[in-house]
Write a protein that holds these residues in place. Sequence first.
Motif, PDB file in Angstrom:
ATOM      1  N   ASP A 149      11.109  25.059 -19.145  1.00 39.30           N
ATOM      2  CA  ASP A 149      10.767  23.831 -17.907  1.00 39.30           C
ATOM      3  C   ASP A 149       9.202  22.786 -18.613  1.00 39.30           C
ATOM      4  N   SER A 157      12.005  22.292 -25.628  1.00 42.21           N
ATOM      5  CA  SER A 157      12.787  22.688 -24.622  1.00 42.21           C
ATOM      6  C   SER A 157      13.203  21.262 -23.949  1.00 42.21           C
ATOM      7  N   TYR A 158      14.070  21.180 -23.537  1.00 40.42           N
ATOM      8  CA  TYR A 158      14.789  20.024 -22.813  1.00 40.42           C
ATOM      9  C   TYR A 158      16.203  20.282 -22.214  1.00 40.42           C
ATOM     10  N   VAL A 196       9.841  31.189 -27.562  1.00 40.30           N
ATOM     11  CA  VAL A 196      10.913  30.932 -25.835  1.00 40.30           C
ATOM     12  C   VAL A 196      10.664  31.546 -24.862  1.00 40.30           C
ATOM     13  N   ASN A 212      11.867  31.273 -20.901  1.00 43.26           N
ATOM     14  CA  ASN A 212      12.266  30.610 -20.003  1.00 43.26           C
ATOM     15  C   ASN A 212      11.289  31.022 -18.545  1.00 43.26           C
ATOM     16  N   GLY A 233      15.444  28.430 -23.073  1.00 43.23           N
ATOM     17  CA  GLY A 233      14.695  27.058 -22.834  1.00 43.23           C
ATOM     18  C   GLY A 233      13.557  26.944 -21.703  1.00 43.23           C
ATOM     19  N   SER A 253       7.789  20.678 -20.790  1.00 44.08           N
ATOM     20  CA  SER A 253       6.860  21.542 -22.734  1.00 44.08           C
ATOM     21  C   SER A 253       6.678  20.652 -23.610  1.00 44.08           C
ATOM     22  N   GLN A 262      18.052  24.223 -22.301  1.00 43.40           N
ATOM     23  CA  GLN A 262      18.399  24.163 -23.684  1.00 43.40           C
ATOM     24  C   GLN A 262      16.947  24.444 -24.981  1.00 43.40           C
ATOM     25  N   THR A 263      17.014  24.544 -25.253  1.00 41.40           N
ATOM     26  CA  THR A 263      15.538  24.518 -26.458  1.00 41.40           C
ATOM     27  C   THR A 263      17.477  24.051 -27.632  1.00 41.40           C
ATOM     28  N   GLY A 311      14.652  22.415 -18.841  1.00 41.12           N
ATOM     29  CA  GLY A 311      14.483  24.501 -19.916  1.00 41.12           C
ATOM     30  C   GLY A 311      16.115  24.477 -19.746  1.00 41.12           C
TER      31      GLY A 311
END
Length: 425
Positions: free
Chosen positions: A312, A279-280, A325, A327, A310, A267, A285-286, A283
């Motif tokens: 991926d 996002s990291y 965002v 998911n 988040g 992402s 967390q943002t 996926g």
Amino acid sequence: MNTRIILATALIGGAISAQGQDWRSWRGDPNGRGAAPKAQTVTKFSDDENLVWKTELPGPGNSTPIISGEKLIVTCGIDGKDAVVAYSLQGKELWRSVLGKETAGKGGNRNKGTGSNSSVVTDGRGIFAYFKSGRVAALTMGGKKVWELNLHEKYGEDTLWWDQGSSPVLAGGLLVVAVMQTEGNSYLVGLDKKTSKEVWKTERQFDVAPESGDSYTTPLVMTIDGQETIVTWGADHLTGHDPKSGKQIWFCGGFNPNRTKFWRVISSPAATDGIVALSYARGLQTGAIRAGGKGDISKTAWLWKNDGVGADAASPIAHDGKFFVLNDNGKKRGLITCLDAVTGKALWDQKLPKAPQIYYSSPLLAGDNLYIARVDGTIFCGTVTKDGLTNLTENKLEDNLYASLVAIGNKLYVRGRKNLYCFGK
């Protein structure tokens, strides 16, 4: 795997669109916003409803189309070779430029990957393409090859675990390509658009856990502190670079403090009002930082982190002080969250109808309508309000969708694995 890439004036044909109706890079603008505020297109469509035209593609690819003037341009593989193909906005093929041997995608049993994942980029005078093979090529607007080079041959082999997916960008008058990988060379390179000559090359090496340095993201080009800046995300760090020299201006860490393995990133980031969200944690967390400054800004730049929100593969939308965002997999797949850019506060969230399929395509905001494409060919559209989405529609194409959608004026353009589509009233 990523679902999600001047010339001498005498050689160039084509002019910059006077109407400003262009979509010249992967997400439409250098800030990666994924938004077309002036577009007002259809909200209900299918293979036989509101379909303006449909054209079969000559080969596989996942690159999002770009549009410049009266041309729509994509990459794909044709008979085992890398290729760039241009269509009129009426769906007629105008030309195809077939280059050298392609490197096919890995993709596994589900055949997700291709050798043509990166979008081309244009300045309205020339077209620049990048492929998994390492090939970078410059073409005229009429499809004539001006130059070609191979990054793998020049700088070292591709060691990414999956299929290359970062798209090239234009910054500082140069063509810039990011190659970020845990093993082997990891760098940004600035190339002269007319000749392919290397103007600068900057190593981008960080000490990370296995695979966590692999990045399939596309850089942003932003104005920060009054200076044009290349903002690059990958290897657990966000960095800012001077596009004239490639020199690193600042860097921000804190995304993977425990050096967790296998945190490759797909992402890409997006930016609004000088704030970059990304996002990291695969996926989970943002987070967002205020871009700018000098040197290590890890302790001062962070604005917020949001656990459980988040993506991926799908990149966020940035618009009007908000981030949207999606998911895209796991138990929360199909959850859309609207976040305040400054505080990270969730203004609303909404779950799309449940299904086993996941999302690779990044969402699109066209006017006040949000479009979200699922891999099985389903495209949801809803009108954004302060409380969430209304007037939700579910539209079905007999195709698989990995590329992101494009909207200009009253038209919606969709690149499937098999076909190109144009929808409009």
